[in-house]
Motif scaffolding. Structure first.
Motif, PDB file in Angstrom:
ATOM      1  N   ASN A  18       0.817  -1.206   0.000  1.00 42.82           N
ATOM      2  CA  ASN A  18       0.000   0.000   0.000  1.00 42.82           C
ATOM      3  C   ASN A  18       0.854   1.259   0.000  1.00 42.82           C
ATOM      4  OD1 ASN A  18      -2.392  -1.419  -0.041  1.00 42.82           O
ATOM      5  ND2 ASN A  18      -2.601  -1.455   2.174  1.00 42.82           N
ATOM      6  N   ALA A  21       1.899   1.996  -3.507  1.00 45.73           N
ATOM      7  CA  ALA A  21       0.842   2.064  -4.505  1.00 45.73           C
ATOM      8  C   ALA A  21       0.615   3.489  -5.001  1.00 45.73           C
ATOM      9  CB  ALA A  21      -0.446   1.490  -3.937  1.00 45.73           C
ATOM     10  N   ALA A  22       0.836   4.478  -4.172  1.00 44.48           N
ATOM     11  CA  ALA A  22       0.536   5.859  -4.546  1.00 44.48           C
ATOM     12  C   ALA A  22       1.755   6.539  -5.158  1.00 44.48           C
ATOM     13  CB  ALA A  22       0.067   6.625  -3.324  1.00 44.48           C
ATOM     14  N   ASP A  23       1.484   7.499  -6.020  1.00 45.00           N
ATOM     15  CA  ASP A  23       2.519   8.281  -6.697  1.00 45.00           C
ATOM     16  C   ASP A  23       2.460   9.699  -6.132  1.00 45.00           C
ATOM     17  OD1 ASP A  23       4.006   9.865  -8.448  1.00 45.00           O
ATOM     18  OD2 ASP A  23       3.343   8.767 -10.230  1.00 45.00           O
ATOM     19  N   SER A  85     -10.385   9.797  -9.634  1.00 42.27           N
ATOM     20  CA  SER A  85     -10.366   8.331  -9.680  1.00 42.27           C
ATOM     21  C   SER A  85      -9.808   7.817  -8.360  1.00 42.27           C
ATOM     22  CB  SER A  85      -9.487   7.857 -10.838  1.00 42.27           C
ATOM     23  OG  SER A  85      -8.122   8.171 -10.564  1.00 42.27           O
ATOM     24  N   ASP A  86      -9.887   6.516  -8.151  1.00 41.83           N
ATOM     25  CA  ASP A  86      -9.296   5.936  -6.944  1.00 41.83           C
ATOM     26  C   ASP A  86      -7.795   6.197  -6.910  1.00 41.83           C
ATOM     27  OD1 ASP A  86     -11.734   5.045  -6.011  1.00 41.83           O
ATOM     28  OD2 ASP A  86     -11.437   2.970  -6.637  1.00 41.83           O
ATOM     29  N   ALA A  87      -7.142   6.145  -8.069  1.00 42.57           N
ATOM     30  CA  ALA A  87      -5.700   6.420  -8.131  1.00 42.57           C
ATOM     31  C   ALA A  87      -5.417   7.876  -7.773  1.00 42.57           C
ATOM     32  CB  ALA A  87      -5.151   6.088  -9.516  1.00 42.57           C
ATOM     33  N   ASP A  88      -6.239   8.797  -8.277  1.00 38.10           N
ATOM     34  CA  ASP A  88      -6.067  10.218  -7.931  1.00 38.10           C
ATOM     35  C   ASP A  88      -6.196  10.430  -6.429  1.00 38.10           C
ATOM     36  OD1 ASP A  88      -5.864  10.971 -10.642  1.00 38.10           O
ATOM     37  OD2 ASP A  88      -8.029  11.332 -10.801  1.00 38.10           O
ATOM     38  N   ALA A  90      -5.728   8.241  -4.040  1.00 42.54           N
ATOM     39  CA  ALA A  90      -4.554   7.655  -3.373  1.00 42.54           C
ATOM     40  C   ALA A  90      -3.348   8.563  -3.515  1.00 42.54           C
ATOM     41  CB  ALA A  90      -4.257   6.268  -3.953  1.00 42.54           C
ATOM     42  N   ASN A  91      -3.150   9.116  -4.701  1.00 43.23           N
ATOM     43  CA  ASN A  91      -1.982   9.961  -4.951  1.00 43.23           C
ATOM     44  C   ASN A  91      -2.040  11.277  -4.172  1.00 43.23           C
ATOM     45  OD1 ASN A  91      -1.079   8.002  -6.715  1.00 43.23           O
ATOM     46  ND2 ASN A  91      -1.816   9.059  -8.544  1.00 43.23           N
TER      47      ASN A  91
END
Length: 100
Positions: A18, A21-23, A85-88, A90-91
């Protein structure tokens, strides 16, 4: 004892996954719009808006998802969270959590 070791290893592995996972760089770029209310470095100059710098990543993820889903209501934050988004999420959360 063996079972405890396996569970501990699995938990440690999931935290490591985890964390990677994030950038954070992508989160910094995506967070530019957040600066209007929460400050460019996540420290708000306006008392009614919370500081985001140094908040726990999981907390920020939870709150952004709650705004996006409508579970948490605020017209401005809902509009901000909706296109993420979920990625956004997280980032951006990883970015603000990385600030001290």
């Amino acid at each position: 004892m063996k079972k405890l070791l396996l569970i501990s290893t699995a938990l440690i592995g999931s935290f490591a996954f985890n964390a990677n996972a994030a950038d954070i760089a992508a989160g910094k770029a995506a967070s530019a719009v957040c600066g209007a209310c929460h400050g460019a470095a996540g420290i708000s100059a306006i008392p009614m808006y919370p500081n985001l710098a140094g908040q726990k990543e999981a907390y920020l993820v939870k709150q952004l998802k709650a705004f996006k889903s409508g579970e948490r209501k605020d017209p401005v934050m809902t509009a901000m969270a909706m296109p993420l988004s979920d990625a956004d999420i997280a980032n951006v959360s990883a970015y603000f959590a990385s600030l001290k």
